[in-house]
Design a protein around this motif. Structure first.
Motif, PDB file in Angstrom:
ATOM      1  N   LEU A 106      -2.745  -2.238 -12.984  1.00  0.00           N
ATOM      2  CA  LEU A 106      -3.430  -1.943 -11.718  1.00  0.00           C
ATOM      3  C   LEU A 106      -3.682  -0.443 -11.575  1.00  0.00           C
ATOM      4  N   ALA A 107      -2.702   0.373 -11.932  1.00  0.00           N
ATOM      5  CA  ALA A 107      -2.865   1.829 -11.822  1.00  0.00           C
ATOM      6  C   ALA A 107      -4.004   2.288 -12.731  1.00  0.00           C
ATOM      7  N   GLN A 108      -4.036   1.731 -13.927  1.00  0.00           N
ATOM      8  CA  GLN A 108      -5.078   2.066 -14.898  1.00  0.00           C
ATOM      9  C   GLN A 108      -6.470   1.756 -14.318  1.00  0.00           C
ATOM     10  N   ILE A 142      -3.598  14.739  -5.453  1.00  0.00           N
ATOM     11  CA  ILE A 142      -2.993  13.593  -4.767  1.00  0.00           C
ATOM     12  C   ILE A 142      -2.460  12.604  -5.796  1.00  0.00           C
ATOM     13  N   ARG A 143      -1.188  12.242  -5.629  1.00  0.00           N
ATOM     14  CA  ARG A 143      -0.521  11.308  -6.551  1.00  0.00           C
ATOM     15  C   ARG A 143      -0.733   9.870  -6.075  1.00  0.00           C
ATOM     16  N   VAL A 144      -0.950   8.980  -7.021  1.00  0.00           N
ATOM     17  CA  VAL A 144      -0.995   7.554  -6.708  1.00  0.00           C
ATOM     18  C   VAL A 144       0.059   6.875  -7.585  1.00  0.00           C
ATOM     19  N   MET A 193       0.821  -1.206   0.000  1.00  0.00           N
ATOM     20  CA  MET A 193       0.000   0.000   0.000  1.00  0.00           C
ATOM     21  C   MET A 193       0.866   1.271   0.000  1.00  0.00           C
ATOM     22  N   PHE A 194       2.160   1.118  -0.196  1.00  0.00           N
ATOM     23  CA  PHE A 194       3.044   2.285  -0.343  1.00  0.00           C
ATOM     24  C   PHE A 194       2.860   2.795  -1.767  1.00  0.00           C
ATOM     25  N   MET A 195       2.188   3.919  -1.904  1.00  0.00           N
ATOM     26  CA  MET A 195       1.912   4.481  -3.231  1.00  0.00           C
ATOM     27  C   MET A 195       2.364   5.942  -3.280  1.00  0.00           C
ATOM     28  N   PRO A 220      -4.370  11.680 -16.075  1.00  0.00           N
ATOM     29  CA  PRO A 220      -4.617  10.262 -16.330  1.00  0.00           C
ATOM     30  C   PRO A 220      -3.324   9.457 -16.213  1.00  0.00           C
ATOM     31  N   PRO A 221      -3.448   8.140 -16.041  1.00  0.00           N
ATOM     32  CA  PRO A 221      -2.254   7.334 -15.776  1.00  0.00           C
ATOM     33  C   PRO A 221      -1.185   7.493 -16.850  1.00  0.00           C
TER      34      PRO A 221
END
Ligand SMILES: *Cc1c(COP(=O)(O)O)cnc(C)c1O
Length: 471
Positions: free
Chosen positions: A372-374, A441-443, A75-77, A391-392
């Motif tokens: 997964l990010a998408q 917020i960045r993911v 969960m480190f994003m 967008p990703p």
């Protein structure tokens, strides 16, 4: 510690690391200790007599571990990933055990020759120009500094080395306003200075505005300055944006300027044939940095600097006092391609990792992260009260919470509160960015063992926490 004790304790510590990696999800992602908590728990003075080993390990668990942020947690994003892997950890054990200082060929031929070979492997794996010659550094900050120093010396015909600052007065350098802070820092250290470092505006796609770059170069030449280097970014830290290397390369060539490419994170994705379009135009680059320690499973630290010609680096950095002279002259001495004399045997890590995963295994991992990010971006973006700000790009995207009924001027504070609440929960770790002057917020996805379940958990945490803030 005698060897028998080392063997026994070593086996136990390998178990300790294995248990850690296996159970990393049991920890809060970001350390929850307040400032000073670790330092006040540590003894103020060093022990005069050697201590009991079990006491040291007990303090590792009791004092150190609560103050650790868990970069290997799925969960480190936050930031960019900094993935390690069992083969990399085992390589570090061998590196530490050998204790080799590979400053030059003679001080460990295997360290030098393995470095050459694995950097050829990596060049092939990333489909980089076949003439690129590499050198392993500790970090992208160092790699970029080495490149700017080499560019400075090329621009002044080694005048900086010979005469100091007077020779490079008036050199000017360029990068996009979204370039990493390590670029500006390198310009300061190299004596260019903030005053002669131009932050070029970005265009709508987040990449450097090539027209603005050329205009800035022309203005500097007109003003009597000497353009020396442009840094293009593949995968900007905030947004993942890519500069157009083909256009920037043309401009660099036209004005005789060194083109350095900062691909610290995104460069690893060049192992994927379907992602290589971002590197169109790379043939024009004089140097490129990529950090296998971010997204290629080698763990901290391992950064690779490639140069169009190793001679450009060696002309700048080679220096030969009597005590470093050796009989072999037809060999590479990597100390001549960077700042430090002493060098760790980092090549062994990349060798273990590439052989153990295979390129196909690494490609599978990176594709999985990107997919997964998408998916997560699509799910967040389809919620009516959320917006995808960026967008990703590869495995990075940016969002913000925009519920109806909240005034525009209150959105920044609301999103900042959301980020704090998420990070303080210990369940996820995300970082911030400003896009179009708005807090967002960045993911950033990319950990060993990250699965769809973690994306589901992230989606629930983000949406539930946001809505709870409003009620
Ligand atoms: C992470 C990053 C850096 C800095 O890398 P270090 O190895 O920590 O110095 C530089 N540029 C970009 C684009 C990055 O993503």
């Amino acid at each position: 510690m005698d060897i028998a004790a080392f063997r026994k304790r070593g086996h136990r510590l390998v178990d300790w690391v294995a248990d850690y990696l296996d159970g990393v999800e049991g920890y809060p992602v970001r350390a929850t200790t307040p400032p000073g908590a670790v330092s006040t728990a540590l003894s103020e003075h060093p022990p005069e007599a050697g201590e009991d080993w079990d006491a040291i390990i007990a303090d590792l668990d009791r004092i150190i571990m609560p103050g650790v942020t868990h970069w290997q947690h799925p969960m480190f994003m936050a930031y960019f990933p900094c993935i390690t892997s069992p083969p990399a950890v085992l390589a570090e054990l061998v590196i530490a055990g050998l204790g080799v200082q590979g400053m030059m060929w003679e001080t460990s031929p295997a360290a030098t020759e393995l470095e050459t070979r694995v950097l050829e492997w990596l060049r092939e794996a990333l489909a980089l120009p076949r003439w690129f010659e590499g050198v392993i550094q500790d970090s992208a900050s160092t790699s970029t500094l080495v490149a700017i120093l080499a560019a400075r010396e090329r621009a002044t015909d080694l005048g900086g080395n010979a005469r100091g600052g007077a020779a490079f007065a008036g050199l000017a350098t360029y990068a996009s306003s979204d370039a990493h802070s390590s670029v500006q820092k390198a310009m300061r250290i190299a004596g260019i200075g903030d005053e002669h470092f131009r932050a070029i505006a970005v265009a709508g796609d987040g990449g450097m505005d090539a027209g603005a770059l050329e205009a800035a170069i022309i203005a500097d030449i007109t003003a009597g300055l000497r353009p020396a280097m442009v840094v293009a970014t593949l995968g900007a830290t905030g947004t993942g944006a890519c500069d157009d290397l083909a256009r920037i390369g043309d401009i660099a060539k036209r004005y005789g300027v060194w083109l350095h490419v900062d691909a610290a994170w995104a460069g690893s994705a060049l192992i994927l044939p379907e992602q290589r379009a971002m590197a169109n135009g790379l043939d024009a680059a004089d140097s490129l940095v990529v950090n296998p320690h971010k997204w290629l499973y080698t763990g901290m630290d391992l950064s690779v600097l490639y140069a169009r010609s190793s001679a450009d680096l060696e002309r700048c950095f080679a220096i030969l006092p009597e005590y470093l002279r050796t009989a072999e002259t037809e060999v590479i001495n990597y100390r001549d391609r960077g700042i430090t004399l002493g060098r760790r045997f980092r090549a062994l890590k990349l060798w273990f990792v590439i052989r153990s995963y295979g390129l196909d295994g690494l490609r599978r991992e990176l594709r999985h992260h990107i997919a997964l990010a998408q998916q997560l971006a699509e799910r967040i973006g389809s919620e009516p009260d959320f917006e995808i700000s960026m967008p990703p790009r590869l495995a990075l995207f940016v969002f913000c919470y925009r519920p109806s009924g909240v005034a525009e001027r209150e959105l920044d504070a609301l999103n900042e509160k959301l980020l704090d609440a998420l990070n303080q929960s210990g369940q996820i770790y995300l970082t911030r960015i400003r896009i179009n002057n708005q807090f967002a917020i960045r993911v950033s996805v990319g950990q060993t063992g990250v699965t769809e379940q973690h994306m589901n958990k992230a989606f629930r945490l983000i949406t539930d926490t946001a809505r709870r803030l409003l009620n």
